[in-house]
Design a protein around this motif. Structure first.
Motif, PDB file in Angstrom:
ATOM      1  N   ASN A  59       9.614   1.929  -2.723  1.00  0.00           N
ATOM      2  CA  ASN A  59      11.224   1.141  -2.745  1.00  0.00           C
ATOM      3  C   ASN A  59      11.192   0.286  -2.683  1.00  0.00           C
ATOM      4  O   ASN A  59      10.624  -0.915  -3.047  1.00  0.00           O
ATOM      5  CB  ASN A  59      11.921   2.202  -1.199  1.00  0.00           C
ATOM      6  CG  ASN A  59      10.929   1.853  -0.339  1.00  0.00           C
ATOM      7  OD1 ASN A  59      10.725   0.332  -0.271  1.00  0.00           O
ATOM      8  ND2 ASN A  59      10.713   2.493   0.830  1.00  0.00           N
ATOM      9  N   PHE A  60      13.159  -0.245  -2.065  1.00  0.00           N
ATOM     10  CA  PHE A  60      12.901  -2.092  -2.916  1.00  0.00           C
ATOM     11  C   PHE A  60      12.327  -2.631  -1.841  1.00  0.00           C
ATOM     12  O   PHE A  60      11.687  -3.893  -1.742  1.00  0.00           O
ATOM     13  CB  PHE A  60      14.704  -2.006  -2.036  1.00  0.00           C
ATOM     14  CG  PHE A  60      15.226  -3.516  -2.379  1.00  0.00           C
ATOM     15  CD1 PHE A  60      15.255  -4.117  -4.111  1.00  0.00           C
ATOM     16  CD2 PHE A  60      15.694  -3.889  -1.457  1.00  0.00           C
ATOM     17  CE1 PHE A  60      15.611  -5.318  -4.247  1.00  0.00           C
ATOM     18  CE2 PHE A  60      15.664  -5.124  -1.556  1.00  0.00           C
ATOM     19  CZ  PHE A  60      15.925  -5.765  -2.680  1.00  0.00           C
ATOM     20  N   TRP A  61      12.267  -2.331  -0.194  1.00  0.00           N
ATOM     21  CA  TRP A  61      11.600  -2.724   0.108  1.00  0.00           C
ATOM     22  C   TRP A  61       9.755  -3.336   0.131  1.00  0.00           C
ATOM     23  O   TRP A  61       9.705  -4.567   0.725  1.00  0.00           O
ATOM     24  CB  TRP A  61      11.830  -2.443   2.339  1.00  0.00           C
ATOM     25  CG  TRP A  61      13.569  -2.318   2.766  1.00  0.00           C
ATOM     26  CD1 TRP A  61      13.787  -0.998   2.221  1.00  0.00           C
ATOM     27  CD2 TRP A  61      14.385  -3.042   2.067  1.00  0.00           C
ATOM     28  NE1 TRP A  61      15.362  -1.421   1.906  1.00  0.00           N
ATOM     29  CE2 TRP A  61      15.633  -2.759   2.036  1.00  0.00           C
ATOM     30  CE3 TRP A  61      14.222  -4.685   2.168  1.00  0.00           C
ATOM     31  CZ2 TRP A  61      16.553  -2.833   2.409  1.00  0.00           C
ATOM     32  CZ3 TRP A  61      15.069  -5.398   2.575  1.00  0.00           C
ATOM     33  CH2 TRP A  61      16.555  -4.481   2.270  1.00  0.00           C
ATOM     34  N   ASN A  62       9.522  -2.258  -0.144  1.00  0.00           N
ATOM     35  CA  ASN A  62       7.361  -3.269  -0.470  1.00  0.00           C
ATOM     36  C   ASN A  62       7.545  -2.811  -1.767  1.00  0.00           C
ATOM     37  O   ASN A  62       6.670  -3.471  -2.000  1.00  0.00           O
ATOM     38  CB  ASN A  62       7.251  -1.892   0.295  1.00  0.00           C
ATOM     39  CG  ASN A  62       7.137  -0.033  -0.562  1.00  0.00           C
ATOM     40  OD1 ASN A  62       8.311  -0.228  -1.653  1.00  0.00           O
ATOM     41  ND2 ASN A  62       7.233   1.354   0.302  1.00  0.00           N
ATOM     42  N   THR A 114       0.699  -1.236  -1.046  1.00  0.00           N
ATOM     43  CA  THR A 114       0.415  -0.250   0.009  1.00  0.00           C
ATOM     44  C   THR A 114       0.903   1.386   0.476  1.00  0.00           C
ATOM     45  O   THR A 114       0.628   2.172  -1.141  1.00  0.00           O
ATOM     46  CB  THR A 114      -0.791   0.032   1.387  1.00  0.00           C
ATOM     47  OG1 THR A 114      -1.662  -2.077   1.549  1.00  0.00           O
ATOM     48  CG2 THR A 114      -2.580   1.142   1.059  1.00  0.00           C
ATOM     49  N   SER A 115       1.866   0.856   0.726  1.00  0.00           N
ATOM     50  CA  SER A 115       3.176   2.434   0.617  1.00  0.00           C
ATOM     51  C   SER A 115       3.440   2.908  -0.623  1.00  0.00           C
ATOM     52  O   SER A 115       3.987   3.948  -0.544  1.00  0.00           O
ATOM     53  CB  SER A 115       3.650   2.350   1.742  1.00  0.00           C
ATOM     54  OG  SER A 115       4.270   1.343   2.166  1.00  0.00           O
ATOM     55  N   ALA A 116       3.567   1.551  -1.241  1.00  0.00           N
ATOM     56  CA  ALA A 116       4.217   1.364  -2.294  1.00  0.00           C
ATOM     57  C   ALA A 116       4.278   2.552  -3.877  1.00  0.00           C
ATOM     58  O   ALA A 116       4.575   3.305  -4.071  1.00  0.00           O
ATOM     59  CB  ALA A 116       4.981   0.424  -2.688  1.00  0.00           C
ATOM     60  N   ILE A 117       2.430   3.125  -2.728  1.00  0.00           N
ATOM     61  CA  ILE A 117       1.712   4.148  -3.950  1.00  0.00           C
ATOM     62  C   ILE A 117       2.898   5.088  -3.947  1.00  0.00           C
ATOM     63  O   ILE A 117       3.435   6.460  -4.834  1.00  0.00           O
ATOM     64  CB  ILE A 117       0.407   4.262  -4.097  1.00  0.00           C
ATOM     65  CG1 ILE A 117      -0.662   3.085  -4.183  1.00  0.00           C
ATOM     66  CG2 ILE A 117       0.213   5.479  -4.736  1.00  0.00           C
ATOM     67  CD1 ILE A 117      -0.551   2.349  -5.620  1.00  0.00           C
ATOM     68  N   ASP A 118       2.964   6.125  -3.256  1.00  0.00           N
ATOM     69  CA  ASP A 118       3.639   6.992  -2.184  1.00  0.00           C
ATOM     70  C   ASP A 118       4.503   7.186  -2.429  1.00  0.00           C
ATOM     71  O   ASP A 118       5.689   8.057  -2.682  1.00  0.00           O
ATOM     72  CB  ASP A 118       2.990   7.729  -1.461  1.00  0.00           C
ATOM     73  CG  ASP A 118       1.454   8.037  -1.054  1.00  0.00           C
ATOM     74  OD1 ASP A 118       0.997   8.356  -2.500  1.00  0.00           O
ATOM     75  OD2 ASP A 118       0.906   7.744  -0.624  1.00  0.00           O
ATOM     76  N   ASP A 119       5.463   6.005  -1.969  1.00  0.00           N
ATOM     77  CA  ASP A 119       7.258   5.627  -2.031  1.00  0.00           C
ATOM     78  C   ASP A 119       7.644   4.710  -2.192  1.00  0.00           C
ATOM     79  O   ASP A 119       7.649   3.443  -1.471  1.00  0.00           O
ATOM     80  CB  ASP A 119       7.205   6.308  -0.168  1.00  0.00           C
ATOM     81  CG  ASP A 119       8.577   5.871   0.277  1.00  0.00           C
ATOM     82  OD1 ASP A 119       9.236   6.214  -0.752  1.00  0.00           O
ATOM     83  OD2 ASP A 119       8.434   5.727   1.074  1.00  0.00           O
ATOM     84  N   LEU A 176       8.464  -7.823  -2.631  1.00  0.00           N
ATOM     85  CA  LEU A 176       7.729  -8.800  -3.368  1.00  0.00           C
ATOM     86  C   LEU A 176       6.861  -9.457  -4.489  1.00  0.00           C
ATOM     87  O   LEU A 176       6.105 -10.196  -5.260  1.00  0.00           O
ATOM     88  CB  LEU A 176       7.076  -9.336  -1.829  1.00  0.00           C
ATOM     89  CG  LEU A 176       7.262 -10.024  -0.764  1.00  0.00           C
ATOM     90  CD1 LEU A 176       6.958 -10.132   0.243  1.00  0.00           C
ATOM     91  CD2 LEU A 176       8.607 -11.119  -0.914  1.00  0.00           C
ATOM     92  N   PRO A 177       5.479  -7.912  -4.542  1.00  0.00           N
ATOM     93  CA  PRO A 177       4.819  -8.346  -5.363  1.00  0.00           C
ATOM     94  C   PRO A 177       5.755  -8.154  -6.990  1.00  0.00           C
ATOM     95  O   PRO A 177       5.505  -9.078  -7.558  1.00  0.00           O
ATOM     96  CB  PRO A 177       4.264  -6.966  -5.834  1.00  0.00           C
ATOM     97  CG  PRO A 177       4.548  -6.158  -3.712  1.00  0.00           C
ATOM     98  CD  PRO A 177       5.335  -7.102  -3.383  1.00  0.00           C
ATOM     99  N   VAL A 178       6.962  -7.386  -7.326  1.00  0.00           N
ATOM    100  CA  VAL A 178       7.350  -8.018  -9.087  1.00  0.00           C
ATOM    101  C   VAL A 178       7.970  -8.809  -8.715  1.00  0.00           C
ATOM    102  O   VAL A 178       7.708 -10.003  -9.830  1.00  0.00           O
ATOM    103  CB  VAL A 178       8.209  -6.496  -8.439  1.00  0.00           C
ATOM    104  CG1 VAL A 178       9.683  -7.204  -9.341  1.00  0.00           C
ATOM    105  CG2 VAL A 178       8.563  -5.271  -8.232  1.00  0.00           C
ATOM    106  N   ILE A 179       8.221  -9.869  -7.340  1.00  0.00           N
ATOM    107  CA  ILE A 179       8.956 -10.786  -7.391  1.00  0.00           C
ATOM    108  C   ILE A 179       8.485 -12.138  -7.499  1.00  0.00           C
ATOM    109  O   ILE A 179       8.154 -13.115  -8.539  1.00  0.00           O
ATOM    110  CB  ILE A 179       9.251 -11.788  -5.867  1.00  0.00           C
ATOM    111  CG1 ILE A 179      11.254 -11.260  -6.399  1.00  0.00           C
ATOM    112  CG2 ILE A 179       9.789 -12.885  -6.148  1.00  0.00           C
ATOM    113  CD1 ILE A 179      12.084 -11.011  -7.754  1.00  0.00           C
ATOM    114  N   THR A 180       6.455 -12.043  -7.091  1.00  0.00           N
ATOM    115  CA  THR A 180       5.739 -13.109  -7.360  1.00  0.00           C
ATOM    116  C   THR A 180       5.278 -12.681  -9.135  1.00  0.00           C
ATOM    117  O   THR A 180       5.314 -14.087  -9.407  1.00  0.00           O
ATOM    118  CB  THR A 180       4.154 -12.045  -6.650  1.00  0.00           C
ATOM    119  OG1 THR A 180       4.744 -12.526  -5.642  1.00  0.00           O
ATOM    120  CG2 THR A 180       3.481 -13.288  -6.488  1.00  0.00           C
TER     121      THR A 180
END
Lengths: 483, 344
Positions: free
Chosen positions: B207-210, B200-205, B213-217
């Motif tokens: 980064n690698f940590w958030n 959820t936080s990846a929309i505004d910010d 997982l979605p990218v790898i999945t």
């Protein structure tokens, strides 16, 4: 009762051995991959005494090691399984208890493999499957779930609790939790814990297999009937028929699958009866297929053909009518006395949409094969003999296309399983309390960051079934190419 | 070549029209409209009230007329309603307003213009897709080339098994397993959890940590398929005459792979990679739902489950076009890349 640990008291000895074997296996695989880029390939060397010798070098050594570690790990897994069955309940913890529950499946698997390997030279392509390790692993995984579904669905074995009944106090409890006093079940524990409604996750996973095993192969068979009946003439005749059918197939294929599911499976659309009409349309194809199949072969012998056709078409027609006539939907015309069975309303809709999504791909494959095979000599020979077009398609082209079709059939059952899971994951079609794997994953993922144990078992079950089907397809492809 | 492209574009437009018509028809079926009227008006509406609500807003016109208006080739309706108010589809002074004119309608769920929602969400999802491509394509090509360069070797067998495993793991399975392993402390006892199980936080910010997982999945599921295609193409190239010639000349094995085989082996996977886009679209919807990443797929699920007809239409038209355009590019690209077809 105390709560069970994962591997019980014996696990303290077995677990370290297993982890060492798996670690060594992983290391040797990685080293082998890295080495393969630099080290010389394994070659054969002929000796002066007329024997052959493998010259492996470092790469060959690691290849041997990989094989060794793989079988070592496999042997320890077998120890867990056999130990679970033989040893008293709880000695091997949750793993042992689950293995004990699966005992009928292990026995059935063992007998199947024993019989198949003993008679493998007489069993054609199926027998050849047992020459490839990959194929055997795949077959084993698939048959594991098939037997589980049979034993759980028909004989009520394997599962420890009812998939729908709740036991208060066990909500979201971790794997191995003991039942409270006075509650019943075939095991005194929830082996894989309880879900967010305090139901047994293990039993739900087991019963989930019955739904998947019942729907996925059937839906794939129907998709193949549709694809073959339309694909053969498209490839054989070509021309305008081919253009129109291919355009329609591409039309369906260009639809994003999830959008299609959302458009077909919502209650509003089901209320309009569109899925029922689609079922009525799609389920005609098996009847057409078998009718044409028999007629094209035996139409010169009416005494044989007519009774055969009456029998087959009668039976199929009755099944067809009772299948599409569902109480409570738009198509409800058969009186209950004649209606053989009613499928649960959710399942029919799911079934239809899965068949609908799969058929265009099958169509394209069959069309491509027919396009290729129609130029062969045996087709020309049949045409010269004066055989009809449908005879050539169904009795000359189709049998010769069986290799790729069988391989694709296995892959497609796997893909259908994934589609069923996708439907469940979005909560479409099947009722929310249904134990099928997609719906359980959907239920579990909502609290995933707090409790991870509810969605993991169905996820791993689905993964292992699809993996098994893909490995099986790979093994079949390899073995059928060897001729 | 020109004629070929022209024909393909023609078929594409025809397909797009058919598909949008089907979506339009399915979303505008009466039960859907009735639900819309009840959610927009009130839930205890009588049947007559529903009918007059729909008639006043032009929903009861015949389907081809509605479709034409929505597309922007027929003039928008102007209806004097049973309640005396006059409603028109278009703003003052416009006769045509549809998809072609850029009027995509208004979303009832997000309370915003559909065109702004779609544009914003597409950007967010495009960012996700970009990273998926960056991870997936090189990874798949490396696995495929390594497996295919020595057919039947141990490397080939283990890498092929890995790619089979990845094609057998749909996103909702790998996502759940990855979150359990890397996003929580339940399975592995992390001191601090390495990756975020929610994006959820990846929309505004981002980064690698958030985003990891979605990218790898998404990347995992597509990777196996591309790798298998690359492997097949690579094994075919490795048996070609010119590779044997190079070997007989004494060229070293890594050099044969890098200089001679690779370039020819990468033509076939191009088509496969382009045709992965429709699959990625599916993956995106699943992953965005699982990780609560509020992008295009999330909008699709929300629009579909909340009967947001205009947004659903907007989302479908975009996804249909994404699929069709990638098909077109892969067709043309294949012809362009393959000298045997290009010259004849």
């Amino acid at each position: 009762m105390e709560a069970l640990t994962w591997t019980g008291s014996l696990g303290t000895i077995l677990n370290p051995i297993l982890s060492i074997a798996v670690l060594l296996l992983a290391i040797s695989v990685v080293v082998q991959i890295v080495l393969s880029f630099f080290a010389p390939a394994i070659t054969l060397q002929s000796n002066a005494d007329g024997t052959l010798m493998k010259r492996g070098g470092a790469l060959g050594m690691f290849e041997q090691a990989t094989k060794l570690f793989f079988f070592a790990a496999l042997a320890i897994v077998v120890v867990y399984i056999v130990g679970g069955i033989i040893l008293p309940y709880g000695m091997l913890g949750i793993v042992g208890a689950m293995s004990k529950q699966f005992a009928p499946v292990w026995i059935a698997l063992f007998l199947t493999f024993l019989a198949s390997i003993m008679f493998k030279r007489r069993l054609g392509l199926y027998g050849k499957l047992f020459d490839s390790v990959i194929g055997m692993i795949g077959f084993g995984l698939v048959m594991f779930w098939v037997f589980t579904a049979i034993f759980a669905g028909l004989f009520d074995l394997i599962a420890t609790h009812d998939p729908l009944s709740q036991i208060s106090g066990l909500k979201n409890k971790l794997p191995g939790v003991a039942l409270p006093e006075g509650s019943e079940g075939k095991a005194p524990h929830y082996l894989l814990g309880g879900d967010n409604l305090a139901r047994d996750i293990f039993s739900r996973m087991v019963y989930g297999s019955t739904i998947v095993i019942a729907i996925a192969p059937m839906a794939t068979i129907f998709a193949f009937m549709v694809g073959i009946t339309l694909g053969l003439p498209a490839g054989y005749y070509g021309g305008r028929l081919d253009t129109i059918l291919s355009f329609l197939a591409n039309l369906i294929l260009a639809f994003p699958v999830i959008l299609l599911f959302y458009l077909l499976v919502t209650p509003e659309i089901v209320a309009t009866g569109i899925p029922s009409f689609m079922a009525a349309f799609l389920f005609v194809f098996p009847i057409v297929f078998f009718g044409v199949l028999l007629n094209s072969r035996y139409y010169t012998q009416p005494t044989k053909r007519t009774p055969m056709l009456i029998l087959v078409l009668g039976a199929l027609g009755w099944l067809y009518l009772s299948m599409i006539s569902q109480t409570g939907t738009v198509l409800d015309f058969l009186p209950p006395a004649v209606d053989l069975f009613d499928i649960a309303p959710g399942i029919l809709v799911v079934f239809v949409s899965v068949v609908f999504v799969n058929s265009p791909t099958v169509f394209r494959i069959v069309r491509g094969l027919a396009l290729d095979l129609r130029t062969r000599d045996y087709v020309a020979a049949a045409q010269t003999r004066g055989e009809g077009a449908w005879y050539v398609m169904l009795w000359e082209i189709l049998p010769n296309a069986r290799g790729p079709l069988i391989v694709d059939f296995c892959l497609r059952i796997g893909y259908t399983t994934i589609l069923l899971g996708t439907l469940g994951f979005f909560g479409l079609g099947l009722p929310p309390e249904s134990p099928d794997w997609g719906s359980t994953i959907n239920e579990g993922r909502k609290l995933l960051l707090v409790f991870v144990h509810p969605p993991l078992p169905p996820a791993i079950a689905l993964l292992s079934l699809v993996l098994g089907l893909n490995l099986l397809a790979d093994g079949l492809r390899e073995e059928s190419l060897k001729d | 070549m020109g004629l070929f492209i022209l024909r393909r574009v023609g078929v594409m437009i025809l397909t797009a029209l058919c598909l949008t018509f089907i979506v339009f028809w399915l979303t505008n079926l009466y039960p859907n409209l009735e639900k819309l009227a009840k959610t927009q008006g009130n839930f205890r509406m009588s049947d007559e009230a529903v009918t007059s609500y729909l008639t006043n807003r032009g929903y009861t016109q015949s389907l081809p007329v509605k479709y034409g208006q929505w597309l922007g080739v027929l003039p928008g309706y102007v209806i004097e309603g049973s309640d005396g108010e006059t409603r028109s589809r278009c703003e003052e002074g416009k006769t045509f307003c549809g998809i072609i004119q850029g009027d995509w309608g208004y979303s009832t769920v997000f309370q915003d213009e559909v065109s702004t929602i779609v544009a914003k969400r597409l950007g967010v999802t495009g960012f996700l897709m970009l990273w998926v491509m960056i991870v997936m394509v090189p990874g798949a090509l490396i696995i495929g080339v390594l497996a295919g360069m020595r057919e039947g070797s141990g490397t080939d067998r283990s890498l092929s098994t890995v790619s089979i495993l990845s094609t057998a793991t749909p996103e909702y399975v790998s996502g759940v397993i990855l979150i359990a392993l890397l996003g929580t402390k339940a399975v592995i006892d992390w001191d601090t959890v390495p990756f975020k199980g929610s994006a959820t936080s990846a929309i505004d910010d981002p980064n690698f940590w958030n985003m990891f997982l979605p990218v790898i999945t998404i990347a995992l599921y597509g990777m196996g398929y591309i790798a298998r295609m690359t492997r097949a193409s690579m094994t075919e190239v490795m048996t070609a005459q010119y590779i044997r010639t190079a070997r007989l000349k004494g060229v070293s094995f890594p050099k044969i792979v890098m200089r001679h085989a690779l370039r020819n082996a990468l033509i076939a996977p191009f088509t496969v990679i382009m045709l992965q886009f429709p699959w990625l679209l599916n993956g995106v919807v699943i992953v965005e739902t699982l990780f609560q990443y509020k992008g295009f797929g999330f909008a699709l699920v929300n629009a579909a489950s909340n009967n947001d007809i205009e947004l659903l239409l907007g989302v479908s038209i975009v996804s249909v076009f994404v699929v069709l355009i990638t098909q077109l590019i892969s067709d043309i690209g294949y012809v362009f890349l393959n000298p045997r077809i290009r010259i004849s």
